[in-house]
Design a protein around this motif. Structure first.
Motif, PDB file in Angstrom:
ATOM      1  N   TYR B  35      47.805  29.247  43.293  1.00 57.60           N
ATOM      2  CA  TYR B  35      47.720  29.687  44.684  1.00 57.60           C
ATOM      3  C   TYR B  35      48.822  29.002  45.491  1.00 57.60           C
ATOM      4  CZ  TYR B  35      42.854  31.074  43.700  1.00 57.60           C
ATOM      5  OH  TYR B  35      41.707  31.643  43.197  1.00 57.60           O
ATOM      6  N   PHE B  90      48.656  25.119  44.748  1.00 55.26           N
ATOM      7  CA  PHE B  90      47.469  24.610  44.064  1.00 55.26           C
ATOM      8  C   PHE B  90      47.253  25.366  42.767  1.00 55.26           C
ATOM      9  CE2 PHE B  90      45.759  21.655  47.032  1.00 55.26           C
ATOM     10  CZ  PHE B  90      46.074  22.116  48.296  1.00 55.26           C
ATOM     11  N   GLN B 106      35.708  27.470  40.491  1.00 59.81           N
ATOM     12  CA  GLN B 106      37.098  27.097  40.288  1.00 59.81           C
ATOM     13  C   GLN B 106      37.312  25.639  40.641  1.00 59.81           C
ATOM     14  OE1 GLN B 106      40.134  29.717  41.742  1.00 59.81           O
ATOM     15  NE2 GLN B 106      38.975  31.545  41.210  1.00 59.81           N
ATOM     16  N   PHE B 108      40.089  22.851  41.464  1.00 63.88           N
ATOM     17  CA  PHE B 108      41.451  22.805  41.977  1.00 63.88           C
ATOM     18  C   PHE B 108      42.118  21.460  41.705  1.00 63.88           C
ATOM     19  CE2 PHE B 108      42.247  26.622  44.537  1.00 63.88           C
ATOM     20  CZ  PHE B 108      40.997  27.205  44.518  1.00 63.88           C
ATOM     21  N   GLY B 109      43.412  21.530  41.475  1.00 63.67           N
ATOM     22  CA  GLY B 109      44.215  20.327  41.370  1.00 63.67           C
ATOM     23  C   GLY B 109      44.548  19.772  42.744  1.00 63.67           C
ATOM     24  N   PRO B 110      45.262  18.658  42.796  1.00 64.40           N
ATOM     25  CA  PRO B 110      45.569  18.003  44.064  1.00 64.40           C
ATOM     26  C   PRO B 110      46.677  18.676  44.854  1.00 64.40           C
ATOM     27  CG  PRO B 110      46.512  16.766  42.263  1.00 64.40           C
ATOM     28  CD  PRO B 110      45.677  17.852  41.638  1.00 64.40           C
TER      29      PRO B 110
END
Lengths: 113, 117
Positions: B35, B90, B106, B108-110
């Motif tokens: 994203y 992201f 989902q 999410f990464g940082p």
């Protein structure tokens, strides 16, 4: 592609219940409704997901009327740490083709002492 | 600790340069996503992958490419960066690509903050 509409922002006070409504008039039969929370400089975090009626977990409740054209996230007894942006997500989690996942614009919730 | 890692944390890039944003998850999730988040526009899906070896286009795929050679890695490449690609990116993953009866969350990464000048 189900478009979602949420209020841009809302204020509340510690200990109050916060209700955020998301409109999704074009929701499809296979679509689920998911809510995420996002703090500044962090990725979104899953809160709750549902298909119809009511879903409750340790963090929030999600109310979905029979026509599924809207949904309401309810945060009971908010604290200052609940200040964040809340996103409504509508989409079929099976992305067989195309862009079926849609995030709303997000609602900025400010909890005041 | 299980989760998603992204690299770099931030990057300033000259227009026209090639850049690959890295994403790795150790949860053995089938589905992965990229994203971008721009002020006032929320999150928009760029590309996704239902399982290793497959990818698909999201809402805003132009100017980006992805690959999914294995379960864990899902790199996003900007072949020739332009200033409009300045954004926070992201990566996310979910346990299954799902179907009408499945519930998915989902992770999410940082994020990677990219600035294209």
């Amino acid at each position: 592609l189900a478009k979602t509409t949420q209020p841009i922002s809302m204020d509340s006070y510690e200990g109050q219940e916060v209700n955020i409504t998301c409109s999704h008039n074009n929701i499809a039969t296979n679509d689920y409704i998911t809510w995420y929370q996002q703090f500044p400089s962090q990725g979104p975090r899953f809160i709750i997901q549902g298909y119809k009626t009511k879903v409750t977990n340790e963090v929030a409740s999600l109310f979905i009327p029979a026509d599924r054209k809207s949904s309401t996230l309810s945060l009971p007894r908010v604290s200052l740490s609940d200040t964040a942006v809340y996103y409504c997500l509508v989409g079929d989690m099976y992305l067989a083709a195309g862009n079926k996942l849609t995030f709303g614009g997000g609602t900025r919730v400010l909890v005041k002492p | 600790i299980a989760g998603i890692t992204q690299a770099p944390t931030s990057q300033i890039l000259a227009a026209g340069r090639r850049m690959t944003l890295r994403c790795t998850q150790d949860m053995r999730h089938n589905a992965m996503y990229w994203y971008r988040q721009d002020l006032g526009l929320g999150l928009r899906l760029i590309h996704y992958s239902n399982t290793a070896g497959t990818t698909g286009k999201g809402e805003v795929p132009d100017g980006y490419s992805v690959s999914r050679a294995n379960t864990d890695d899902f790199p996003l490449t900007l072949a020739s960066a332009v200033p409009s690609q300045t954004s926070v990116y992201f990566c996310a993953s979910s346990p299954t690509s799902g179907g009408p009866s499945s519930y998915n969350e989902q992770f999410f990464g940082p994020g990677t903050r990219l600035t294209v000048l």
